[in-house]
Design a protein around this motif. Structure first.
Motif, PDB file in Angstrom:
ATOM      1  N   GLY A 207       0.825  -1.210   0.000  1.00  0.00           N
ATOM      2  CA  GLY A 207       0.000   0.000   0.000  1.00  0.00           C
ATOM      3  C   GLY A 207       0.855   1.253   0.000  1.00  0.00           C
ATOM      4  O   GLY A 207       2.025   1.231   0.396  1.00  0.00           O
ATOM      5  N   GLU A 208       0.287   2.341  -0.410  1.00  0.00           N
ATOM      6  CA  GLU A 208       1.000   3.611  -0.452  1.00  0.00           C
ATOM      7  C   GLU A 208       1.441   4.014   0.957  1.00  0.00           C
ATOM      8  O   GLU A 208       0.662   3.941   1.910  1.00  0.00           O
ATOM      9  N   GLY A 209       2.682   4.415   1.127  1.00  0.00           N
ATOM     10  CA  GLY A 209       3.198   4.863   2.419  1.00  0.00           C
ATOM     11  C   GLY A 209       3.452   3.745   3.410  1.00  0.00           C
ATOM     12  O   GLY A 209       3.745   3.996   4.569  1.00  0.00           O
ATOM     13  N   GLU A 210       3.384   2.520   2.959  1.00  0.00           N
ATOM     14  CA  GLU A 210       3.534   1.380   3.862  1.00  0.00           C
ATOM     15  C   GLU A 210       4.975   0.876   3.876  1.00  0.00           C
ATOM     16  O   GLU A 210       5.673   0.961   2.866  1.00  0.00           O
ATOM     17  N   ILE A 211       5.421   0.366   5.046  1.00  0.00           N
ATOM     18  CA  ILE A 211       6.691  -0.357   5.078  1.00  0.00           C
ATOM     19  C   ILE A 211       6.373  -1.832   5.002  1.00  0.00           C
ATOM     20  O   ILE A 211       5.868  -2.423   5.946  1.00  0.00           O
ATOM     21  N   PHE A 212       6.642  -2.397   3.854  1.00  0.00           N
ATOM     22  CA  PHE A 212       6.341  -3.807   3.628  1.00  0.00           C
ATOM     23  C   PHE A 212       7.648  -4.581   3.701  1.00  0.00           C
ATOM     24  O   PHE A 212       8.559  -4.350   2.912  1.00  0.00           O
ATOM     25  N   VAL A 213       7.747  -5.472   4.678  1.00  0.00           N
ATOM     26  CA  VAL A 213       9.006  -6.196   4.870  1.00  0.00           C
ATOM     27  C   VAL A 213       8.873  -7.603   4.315  1.00  0.00           C
ATOM     28  O   VAL A 213       7.865  -8.274   4.563  1.00  0.00           O
ATOM     29  N   ILE A 214       9.876  -8.027   3.550  1.00  0.00           N
ATOM     30  CA  ILE A 214       9.935  -9.419   3.106  1.00  0.00           C
ATOM     31  C   ILE A 214      11.021 -10.097   3.929  1.00  0.00           C
ATOM     32  O   ILE A 214      12.165  -9.671   3.925  1.00  0.00           O
ATOM     33  N   MET A 215      10.627 -11.140   4.673  1.00  0.00           N
ATOM     34  CA  MET A 215      11.533 -11.782   5.623  1.00  0.00           C
ATOM     35  C   MET A 215      11.709 -13.233   5.228  1.00  0.00           C
ATOM     36  O   MET A 215      10.742 -13.891   4.843  1.00  0.00           O
ATOM     37  N   GLY A 216      12.924 -13.707   5.275  1.00  0.00           N
ATOM     38  CA  GLY A 216      13.151 -15.122   4.987  1.00  0.00           C
ATOM     39  C   GLY A 216      14.619 -15.417   5.163  1.00  0.00           C
ATOM     40  O   GLY A 216      15.432 -14.500   5.192  1.00  0.00           O
TER      41      GLY A 216
ATOM     42  N   ILE B 234       6.472 -13.555   4.868  1.00  0.00           N
ATOM     43  CA  ILE B 234       7.500 -14.540   5.198  1.00  0.00           C
ATOM     44  C   ILE B 234       7.731 -15.443   3.988  1.00  0.00           C
ATOM     45  O   ILE B 234       6.774 -15.994   3.443  1.00  0.00           O
ATOM     46  N   MET B 235       8.988 -15.576   3.594  1.00  0.00           N
ATOM     47  CA  MET B 235       9.309 -16.435   2.450  1.00  0.00           C
ATOM     48  C   MET B 235      10.068 -17.660   2.896  1.00  0.00           C
ATOM     49  O   MET B 235      10.895 -17.610   3.799  1.00  0.00           O
ATOM     50  N   GLN B 236       9.752 -18.773   2.217  1.00  0.00           N
ATOM     51  CA  GLN B 236      10.475 -20.006   2.482  1.00  0.00           C
ATOM     52  C   GLN B 236      10.623 -20.737   1.155  1.00  0.00           C
ATOM     53  O   GLN B 236       9.622 -20.962   0.459  1.00  0.00           O
ATOM     54  N   ASP B 237      11.838 -21.068   0.789  1.00  0.00           N
ATOM     55  CA  ASP B 237      12.105 -21.797  -0.455  1.00  0.00           C
ATOM     56  C   ASP B 237      11.409 -21.186  -1.656  1.00  0.00           C
ATOM     57  O   ASP B 237      10.841 -21.890  -2.491  1.00  0.00           O
ATOM     58  N   GLY B 238      11.419 -19.881  -1.746  1.00  0.00           N
ATOM     59  CA  GLY B 238      10.888 -19.218  -2.930  1.00  0.00           C
ATOM     60  C   GLY B 238       9.421 -18.885  -2.868  1.00  0.00           C
ATOM     61  O   GLY B 238       8.901 -18.169  -3.718  1.00  0.00           O
ATOM     62  N   ALA B 239       8.710 -19.411  -1.862  1.00  0.00           N
ATOM     63  CA  ALA B 239       7.273 -19.136  -1.791  1.00  0.00           C
ATOM     64  C   ALA B 239       6.978 -18.234  -0.600  1.00  0.00           C
ATOM     65  O   ALA B 239       7.657 -18.293   0.423  1.00  0.00           O
TER      66      ALA B 239
ATOM     67  N   ILE C 135       4.823 -17.687   2.461  1.00  0.00           N
ATOM     68  CA  ILE C 135       3.921 -18.576   3.189  1.00  0.00           C
ATOM     69  C   ILE C 135       2.959 -17.823   4.089  1.00  0.00           C
ATOM     70  O   ILE C 135       1.951 -18.369   4.501  1.00  0.00           O
ATOM     71  N   GLN C 136       3.235 -16.578   4.405  1.00  0.00           N
ATOM     72  CA  GLN C 136       2.268 -15.811   5.192  1.00  0.00           C
ATOM     73  C   GLN C 136       2.542 -14.331   5.049  1.00  0.00           C
ATOM     74  O   GLN C 136       3.700 -13.911   4.997  1.00  0.00           O
ATOM     75  N   ILE C 137       1.467 -13.551   4.955  1.00  0.00           N
ATOM     76  CA  ILE C 137       1.604 -12.101   4.961  1.00  0.00           C
ATOM     77  C   ILE C 137       0.703 -11.555   6.054  1.00  0.00           C
ATOM     78  O   ILE C 137      -0.451 -11.947   6.155  1.00  0.00           O
ATOM     79  N   GLY C 138       1.229 -10.668   6.876  1.00  0.00           N
ATOM     80  CA  GLY C 138       0.377 -10.089   7.908  1.00  0.00           C
ATOM     81  C   GLY C 138       1.150  -9.084   8.734  1.00  0.00           C
ATOM     82  O   GLY C 138       2.354  -8.927   8.569  1.00  0.00           O
ATOM     83  N   THR C 139       0.438  -8.390   9.643  1.00  0.00           N
ATOM     84  CA  THR C 139       1.124  -7.472  10.542  1.00  0.00           C
ATOM     85  C   THR C 139       1.954  -8.307  11.507  1.00  0.00           C
ATOM     86  O   THR C 139       1.696  -9.497  11.682  1.00  0.00           O
TER      87      THR C 139
ATOM     88  N   TYR D 131       6.828 -23.312  10.758  1.00  0.00           N
ATOM     89  CA  TYR D 131       8.013 -22.557  10.341  1.00  0.00           C
ATOM     90  C   TYR D 131       7.920 -21.116  10.818  1.00  0.00           C
ATOM     91  O   TYR D 131       8.861 -20.567  11.392  1.00  0.00           O
ATOM     92  N   VAL D 132       6.739 -20.493  10.618  1.00  0.00           N
ATOM     93  CA  VAL D 132       6.538 -19.108  11.062  1.00  0.00           C
ATOM     94  C   VAL D 132       6.565 -19.051  12.586  1.00  0.00           C
ATOM     95  O   VAL D 132       7.178 -18.173  13.190  1.00  0.00           O
ATOM     96  N   ALA D 133       5.927 -20.017  13.204  1.00  0.00           N
ATOM     97  CA  ALA D 133       5.867 -20.039  14.669  1.00  0.00           C
ATOM     98  C   ALA D 133       7.263 -20.070  15.274  1.00  0.00           C
ATOM     99  O   ALA D 133       7.546 -19.426  16.284  1.00  0.00           O
ATOM    100  N   GLU D 134       8.135 -20.790  14.608  1.00  0.00           N
ATOM    101  CA  GLU D 134       9.519 -20.903  15.068  1.00  0.00           C
ATOM    102  C   GLU D 134      10.178 -19.514  15.156  1.00  0.00           C
ATOM    103  O   GLU D 134      10.882 -19.206  16.111  1.00  0.00           O
ATOM    104  N   PHE D 135       9.910 -18.682  14.160  1.00  0.00           N
ATOM    105  CA  PHE D 135      10.468 -17.323  14.180  1.00  0.00           C
ATOM    106  C   PHE D 135       9.901 -16.491  15.317  1.00  0.00           C
ATOM    107  O   PHE D 135      10.602 -15.718  15.955  1.00  0.00           O
TER     108      PHE D 135
END
Ligand SMILES: Nc1ncnc2c1ncn2[C@@H]1O[C@H](COP(=O)(O)OP(=O)(O)O)[C@@H](O)[C@H]1O
Ligand SMILES: [Mg+2]
Lengths: 668, 361
Positions: free
Chosen positions: B71-80, B256-261, B263-267, B279-283
């Motif tokens: 979204g406009e003005g958003e900080i979108f983080v890609i983590m993996g 959250i990315m894992q092996d190229g995919a 797997i979850q997007i959210g706050t 996998y996400v829970a582990e983080f």
């Protein structure tokens, strides 16, 4: 390669490696063919009637190119003429500046003469360059080298040589850069030029002197073109490599900034690759200097001509002085260009200075030029080095040689004769009597074992070319001279390399010696050899060994140092002695690297071999040399390509072996 | 693999942060497969081969079926983790790498149908990128590096110098204009990288692990600096990191990315409360809940007609509430974006989160 490692059980229960069996069979077949030489003479000696007259065709083609080829708007001859006319301009300017001065004669009785740069001024300028790039030591080294030229009466010739170098190097660098960029951009182009580059770096220079002579005539321009062709290939390779090594992120940044392809190249990739590119510039300089003597065969003049003509007159002292002059010029330019390449980049303080303060060296150099010019007006010694102050060591060298020859003639002669009788001549005989069919088959078998059927096919075709064009006997003489030289070079170089790898002090000494050996232009090696042993195969061999030994030492040293330290510690922990560590661990692991060094030695030996034609060998080199004197293009090219093919066969086989060995050892 | 997408769980649609804004950058079904004949292979498998099929064909599926909306003005983080395809994905978004399949829209413009020439214009004026290893040009000074994107555009010398000095000041490097990159520390070099990417006032700002090469202390400082800048600039940001702490600190939303995919997007809150996979829970396990959970997530429903005194905005983090609750005996009201009470906050619930007794699976 499925059979390579496998073994099979023979009926009688002996385990035999199938490759061993193949080799034994091939050797037996070879002997058989030799025994049947009466019945099948064609299998031993390639019949003259089967020769393909390739050299004749090439010569015919060249004649057609020069005389009849019409490109529509202009003929081919006009094209080459205008190219040499174009190149003559910068060359004439450089010559005027450094060597002959300029004469503007609007009125022939009162010409306006602008003198050349004086010796004092040039020594001062190169000294300042040395100081700016590498401090006082470099300034003294470079200034000293140039002072030698003045003091020993080499100045005039050296300036002719230098003026062609200062034009050939930038042209070679620019050409190499552009071709390299094209190769970097277009994979297809790279694939197309790689074999050409391989060939250019292995074909002896003499071979392409002939067509250049044919196309551009005799003179400094033709010599410069030959120099550029010889010196450019490494620049092409270095350019492609350096551009590839620019970090991906930097290129991506350039693209994100919105660079067009051209902006990306000139504003991002080339500046980032600068350090790598400078290595190429240094190579071009060194190769251009290496070419000085050879280029004088087609009219370069200068120091090269001096060496060549004194070599022909067997006037040792003069030849040696000119040879030393070339060497010193090479050392000075080499160290200077390396220092410029490695100069620490500027820091921020520089930005805050005025223009004058930022360019102290440039201004000093200009100052030296102006001041010496003014002084020169009143005091001519500043301008032209006075002849009365020249020193010559020519007589000294000749006396020295005389003395050695008088006192040690018998010993030298005994060594020479013994080696000739017991090593050189038998080996030569043996090689000449080998059936050509068998040699090709054995080479192909080696190719098959080391690299598969493609390598086998390549090797067989290259060797076949040599036979079919009627070069077999001369090639065998080449193989004999080169092969023996390589064996001797390895016998000397490998132990020295091992010693240097295991002893720090030795390493430093050896390093200096090797560096110097590699800066010496190849011709220079001939001078002392001819002085002591006169002409012939033996002299040629000594010169080749001296020229080609350096890589054997360097690669051995490097290979042994590269052995992982934990392996040596493990061996020590198991209680190995130093000697056992060397023979059981270090040498086996370093062997692939050592072989690559031997490979380099072979390449250098072949390059030198052609030059030794001047001291009267009877091989392919001589063939090329004769072609040059007779301006027989086809003969020169065919013989030259044959030398290149021998080099390529050796190179591919050894490289394939080293590759396999490294993989087996897990080093690759 | 299905991507789970959610804004803050349990909140009304209106309180979701991103959903309210217009999308600046969207992509869907993006694939990047390295190797020979990747495109044909994808087409043959109906653009949905699984990981095993890819490896079987000797191909590398660096990005697999990724879809996201920034979204406009958003900080979108890609983590993996390293090698999960983050860099490849972000390079597809700016078309530094050509995706093998998929669709990418910048506002309404279909990037995959944009000509190379228009792409150059777009990158010159609307996109900026910061790199993990700084990617500074070694032969240019700080000023030269920062002015470089303007120079490429053909901006005149005076203007670009003025603009470059402005951004250099913005990142706090004034006085170092004449330095060369090798004379600067890592943190300073990355400030140059940041200033350089901001010189053209981009609309969308890509940062590929900008702080990963820095020491932890400097990294922290740079993160603060980054948040300060974003407060002023309000850019649309795609930020890549392999560090979940960093993601939590900076992100409005995380993919959250894992092996190229993906797997979850959210706050951050949603990821902590409701991780899609183990996998996400582990983080999220090690993350202090109080820093992530907001008032809304721990509030209890309002009784009929109940109107507790003193309100806190719905998105206030629990950690920030602690002090206020220590002082007050009574429960606090939780207010939505319009200032209307939507729940009550018990001291006990907040304390539970603070001491780690509850708040999340
Ligand atoms: N040019 C390429 N060719 C082949 N494989 C690549 C290439 N670039 C990246 N990859 C592979 O794609 C995967 C994702 O890489 P990358 O996007 O760099 O991951 P990250 O940035 O998350 O560490 C890795 O397995 C990497 O090896
Ligand atoms: Mg990455």
């Amino acid at each position: 390669m499925s059979v390579a490692g496998s073994t099979r059980i023979l009926r009688d229960g002996v385990r035999l490696n199938p490759w061993l069996a193949a080799w034994l069979a091939a050797l037996v077949a070879t002997l058989l063919v030799y025994q049947l030489r009466e019945a099948w003479p064609w299998a031993v000696k390639y019949p003259r009637a089967w020769n393909v007259p390739l050299s004749f065709w090439i010569s015919g083609f060249m004649k057609w190119l020069i005389n009849d080829f019409d490109l529509g708007l202009f003929t081919f001859k006009e094209l080459t003429r205008s190219l040499s006319w174009l190149l003559d301009w910068p060359l004439a300017a450089a010559k005027g500046l450094l060597s002959s001065g300029f004469t503007f004669s609007s009125d022939p009785r009162a010409p306006i003469v602008v003198e050349r740069v004086s010796w004092v001024a040039l020594i001062g300028v190169v000294g300042v360059m040395g100081y700016s790039a590498g401090g006082l030591r470099l300034a003294l080294l470079v200034g000293g080298c140039f002072a030698y030229l003045a003091v020993f009466g080499q100045w005039d010739s050296a300036m002719v040589t230098l003026s062609s170098i200062v034009i050939a190097v930038p042209l070679g660098v620019a050409l190499g850069l552009f071709v390299g960029i094209a190769g970097f951009r277009w994979l297809r182009f790279e694939q197309a030029i790689t074999p050409i580059l391989d060939l250019m770096q292995t074909v002896p220079v003499f071979a392409y002197l002939v067509p250049i002579l044919f196309l551009f005539g005799f003179g400094p321009v033709a010599a410069m073109i030959a120099t550029i062709i010889y010196a450019t290939p490494p620049m092409v390779r270095v350019t492609m490599l350096a551009l590839r090594q620019v970090p991906d992120e930097v290129v991506e940044f350039g693209r994100m900034a919105g660079c067009t392809t051209r902006q990306l190249l000139w504003k991002v990739q080339i500046p980032s690759a600068q350090a790598g590119l400078m290595v190429g510039v240094n190579q071009v300089i060194m190769l251009s200097l290496n070419m000085v003597i050879i280029a004088s065969m087609i009219g370069a003049g200068g120091l090269g001509f001096d060496v060549l003509s004194s070599l022909r007159r067997l006037s040792i002292g003069q030849g040696l002085e000119a040879g030393i002059a070339i060497t010193l010029l090479a050392i000075a330019l080499d160290r200077l260009s390396q220092a410029f390449a490695n100069r620490p980049p500027p820091d921020h303080r520089r930005q805050e200075l005025t223009w004058v303060a930022r360019h102290p060296y440039l201004l000093t150099a200009l100052g030296i030029l102006v001041v010496t010019w003014i002084i020169g007006l009143v005091w001519p010694a500043v301008h032209i080095y006075p002849e009365t102050l020249e020193i010559t060591t020519g007589a000294f060298w000749e006396d020295l040689v005389e003395w050695i020859n008088v006192n040690f003639f018998d010993e030298l002669e005994a060594v020479k004769t013994w080696l000739l009788l017991h090593v050189l001549i038998p080996v030569k005989r043996f090689l000449l009597q080998l059936p050509w069919v068998a040699v090709i088959a054995l080479l192909a078998l080696a190719g098959l074992q080391l690299g598969g059927w493609r390598l086998a096919l390549l090797v067989a075709c290259l060797a076949g070319f040599i036979a079919v064009t009627g070069q077999w006997a001369k090639s065998m003489v080449t193989v004999y001279l080169c092969g023996l030289s390589v064996v001797f070079a390895a016998l000397i170089g490998v132990p020295v390399g091992i010693w240097a790898a295991r002893n720090e002090r030795a390493h430093r000494v050896v390093q200096v010696i090797i560096d110097t050996l590699q800066t010496l232009p190849s011709f220079v090696y001939l001078i002392p050899v001819v002085m002591l042993f006169r002409v012939g195969d033996f002299s040629a061999m000594i010169a080749i060994v001296a020229y080609a030994v350096a890589p054997a030492v360097r690669y051995t040293d490097h290979g042994i140092r590269q052995v992982p330290p934990h392996l040596i510690e493990a061996a020590r922990a198991m209680g190995c002695t130093r000697r056992q560590i060397l023979w059981r661990v270090q040498i086996p692991l370093a062997l692939p690297e050592i072989m690559l060094g031997i490979n380099q030695t072979i390449m250098m030996a072949l390059a030198m071999l052609v030059i030794t034609a001047l001291v009267g060998t009877r091989d392919l080199g001589q063939e090329v040399y004769i072609a040059l004197t007779k301006a027989d293009t086809g003969r020169g090219i065919v013989a030259g390509v044959s030398v290149a093919f021998i080099a390529i066969i050796a190179d591919r086989l050894i490289a394939a072996w080293a590759m396999r060995r490294k993989q087996e050892l897990g080093l690759a | 693999m299905a991507t789970r997408e959610q804004s803050a769980s349990g909140a009304g649609a209106s309180s979701g942060k991103a959903a309210a804004k217009t999308a600046k950058l969207t992509c869907s079904g993006v694939w990047k497969v390295f190797g020979q004949g990747a495109k044909e292979f994808l087409a043959r498998h109906d653009t949905a081969p699984n990981a095993a099929e890819l490896t079987g064909a000797g191909l590398i599926g660096a990005v697999r079926d990724a879809g996201l909306e920034v979204g406009e003005g958003e900080i979108f983080v890609i983590m993996g983790l390293s090698g999960s395809g983050k860099s490849t994905l972000v390079r597809c978004l700016s078309r530094l790498i050509e995706p093998t399949a998929g669709a990418i829209f910048f506002e309404d413009q279909d990037l995959l149908k944009t000509s190379e020439k228009e792409m150059i214009e777009l990158r010159r004026h609307k996109m900026g990128m910061v790199f993990q290893h700084f990617a500074l040009l070694p032969h240019l000074t700080v000023l030269g590096n920062v002015a470089f994107p303007l120079e490429v555009q053909g901006v005149d010398r005076e203007t670009r110098k003025r603009r470059a000095l402005e951004v250099i000041e913005l990142v706090g490097l004034q006085g170092r204009e004449a330095y060369y990159p090798r004379e600067l520390s890592g943190g300073q070099q990355q400030r140059v990288g940041i200033a350089r990417s901001l010189a053209v006032e981009p609309e969308i700002w890509f940062l590929d692990e900008p702080f990963s090469a820095l020491d932890p202390l400097i990294r922290r400082e740079m993160q603060d600096e980054f948040l300060r800048l974003q407060n002023v600039l309000r850019k649309t940001i795609v930020f890549i990191t392999h560090d979940f702490d960093e993601a939590i600190r900076l992100a409005d939303r995380i993919a959250i990315m894992q092996d190229g995919a993906i797997i979850q997007i959210g706050t951050p809150e949603a990821l902590v409360l409701d991780p899609a996979t183990d996998y996400v829970a582990e983080f999220t396990k090690e993350i202090p809940r109080a820093k992530v959970l907001s008032a809304q997530a721990v509030m209890s429903p309002l009784g009929d007609g109940e109107a507790p005194s003193g309100g806190v905005p719905w998105n206030t983090k629990v950690a920030e509430l602690a002090e206020r609750l220590v002082d007050s005996e009574e429960a606090l009201a939780v207010l939505d974006a319009g200032g209307r009470p939507i729940g009550r906050l018990e001291r006990r619930a907040v304390l539970d989160v603070l001491v780690g007794r509850t708040g999340g699976p």
